[in-house]
Design an enzyme around this catalytic site. Structure first.
Site, PDB file in Angstrom:
ATOM      1  N   SER A  12      29.214  58.983  61.805  1.00 46.36           N
ATOM      2  CA  SER A  12      28.723  59.107  60.436  1.00 46.36           C
ATOM      3  C   SER A  12      29.589  60.081  59.633  1.00 46.36           C
ATOM      4  CB  SER A  12      27.244  59.523  60.456  1.00 46.36           C
ATOM      5  OG  SER A  12      26.642  59.350  59.198  1.00 46.36           O
ATOM      6  N   ASP A  54      23.930  48.361  58.125  1.00 46.39           N
ATOM      7  CA  ASP A  54      23.767  49.822  58.119  1.00 46.39           C
ATOM      8  C   ASP A  54      22.960  50.246  56.892  1.00 46.39           C
ATOM      9  OD1 ASP A  54      24.204  52.648  57.783  1.00 46.39           O
ATOM     10  OD2 ASP A  54      25.940  52.496  59.095  1.00 46.39           O
ATOM     11  N   HIS A  61      22.350  52.249  61.707  1.00 48.11           N
ATOM     12  CA  HIS A  61      23.237  53.407  61.558  1.00 48.11           C
ATOM     13  C   HIS A  61      23.205  54.229  62.844  1.00 48.11           C
ATOM     14  CE1 HIS A  61      25.546  56.291  59.190  1.00 48.11           C
ATOM     15  NE2 HIS A  61      24.825  57.257  59.736  1.00 48.11           N
TER      16      HIS A  61
END
Length: 320
Positions: free
Chosen positions: A138, A263, A291
């Site tokens: 991320s 996502d 995610h």
């Protein structure tokens, strides 16, 4: 190169939100023995490194996401799996994320590459000749890709993996403003505000702590806190200069990107197209996965975490 992923999602976790939430809320935290090291920085601040058990294989630096740490399920899981497969894993906590506030007014952000560069230089000096890779998740993956593009052929890594990348930070903010995705923003904003409160007694701290507690979105937080603390001219300057998508064409190290089209932290059009990618990048796209989710398995009791299978597999093929 963009290819279809071989990830097959668990049927009992339909949709992006269940894929995202299961590993972070219902999965027991993977157990891995970690040893902490404090690394003093030239600017007077520090970084905390958590070392997995000693192994003789290549070094692998793990970079967590926004407000993450070695306690995050994805981080503990990959550190355990790396140890099981013979790699020497070490997680770098971003400033202020190791359980203790950092010393300076500044903290970390999605485009911060100086600290990871410092850590990798330290690792290569300690272990000359040993292969080294990095895995970013991320926010950490955005910073990793940006650094790879900034440094090109001079980057010291031998390989890199980026998971669930917010390629365009402005898109991520817009996506997290709508629907169920707002819950992720609310949760992470709470953590960020607590981090600000912990630093309120620093001498000369330039942030209005009370005003920050009233902020409602990442964009407001980044405009009032992140941008001024880190030398940006407002939130648009921060997002524009720190988004990784514009750097992908300059990457010169073997790099695997793992991403899901569903996502919930970004839009499908946030994902780069093939002409934007360096020949050194392999982008594996799946239709589902959420995610930093990517949960597979026939029943909940036999859930498996595909990232912990695919990443070491690719590293084994690349670090030869």
């Amino acid at each position: 190169m963009i290819v279809d992923s071989n990830f097959r999602p668990a049927w009992w976790l339909p949709g992006p939100h269940l894929q995202t939430l299961w590993p972070n809320t219902l999965r027991p935290r993977p157990r891995v023995r970690l040893a902490r090291e404090r690394l003093e920085l030239p600017d007077g601040d520090f970084l905390d490194l958590d070392w997995a058990p000693d192994r003789s294989g290549p070094l692998v630096l793990v970079l967590h996401g926004l407000e993450g740490s070695s306690k995050s399920g994805y981080a503990a899981g990959i550190l355990r799996r790396l140890a099981q497969t013979g790699y020497q894993g070490v997680l770098m906590h971003a400033r202020g994320c190791s359980g203790e506030p950092n010393r300076l007014h500044r903290a970390y952000h999605a485009g911060e590459t100086g600290d990871m560069s410092h850590v990798v230089r330290e690792l290569t000096a300690r272990f000359p000749g040993r292969p080294i890779a990095a895995i970013g998740y991320s926010l950490g993956s955005n910073a990793l890709l940006k650094w790879l593009g900034e440094t090109g052929a001079d980057n010291p890594l031998d390989a890199a993996v980026a998971v669930s990348v917010p390629f365009v930070l402005g898109h991520a903010h817009e996506r997290l403003q709508g629907g169920v995705s707002r819950l992720y923003q609310w949760h992470l904003m709470g953590k960020m505000k607590r981090g600000i409160r912990r630093k309120r007694d620093l001498p000369g701290y330039p942030v209005d702590v009370a005003a920050v507690q009233r902020l409602r979105s990442f964009r407001e937080f980044d405009d009032r806190v992140t941008a001024p603390l880190h030398g940006f001219d407002g939130v648009d300057d921060y997002y524009g200069r720190s988004s990784s998508r514009q750097y992908l064409g300059d990457v010169q190290r073997p790099t695997l990107i793992l991403h899901a089209r569903d996502d919930p932290f970004m839009f499908t059009h946030t994902v780069p197209i093939e002409p934007e990618l360096s020949p050194h990048i392999r982008l594996e796209l799946s239709d589902r996965g959420g995610h930093v989710g990517f949960v597979e398995g026939k029943i909940p009791g036999l859930a498996r975490y595909w990232l912990e299978r695919r990443i070491p597999q690719w590293l084994g093929e690349t670090l030869v």
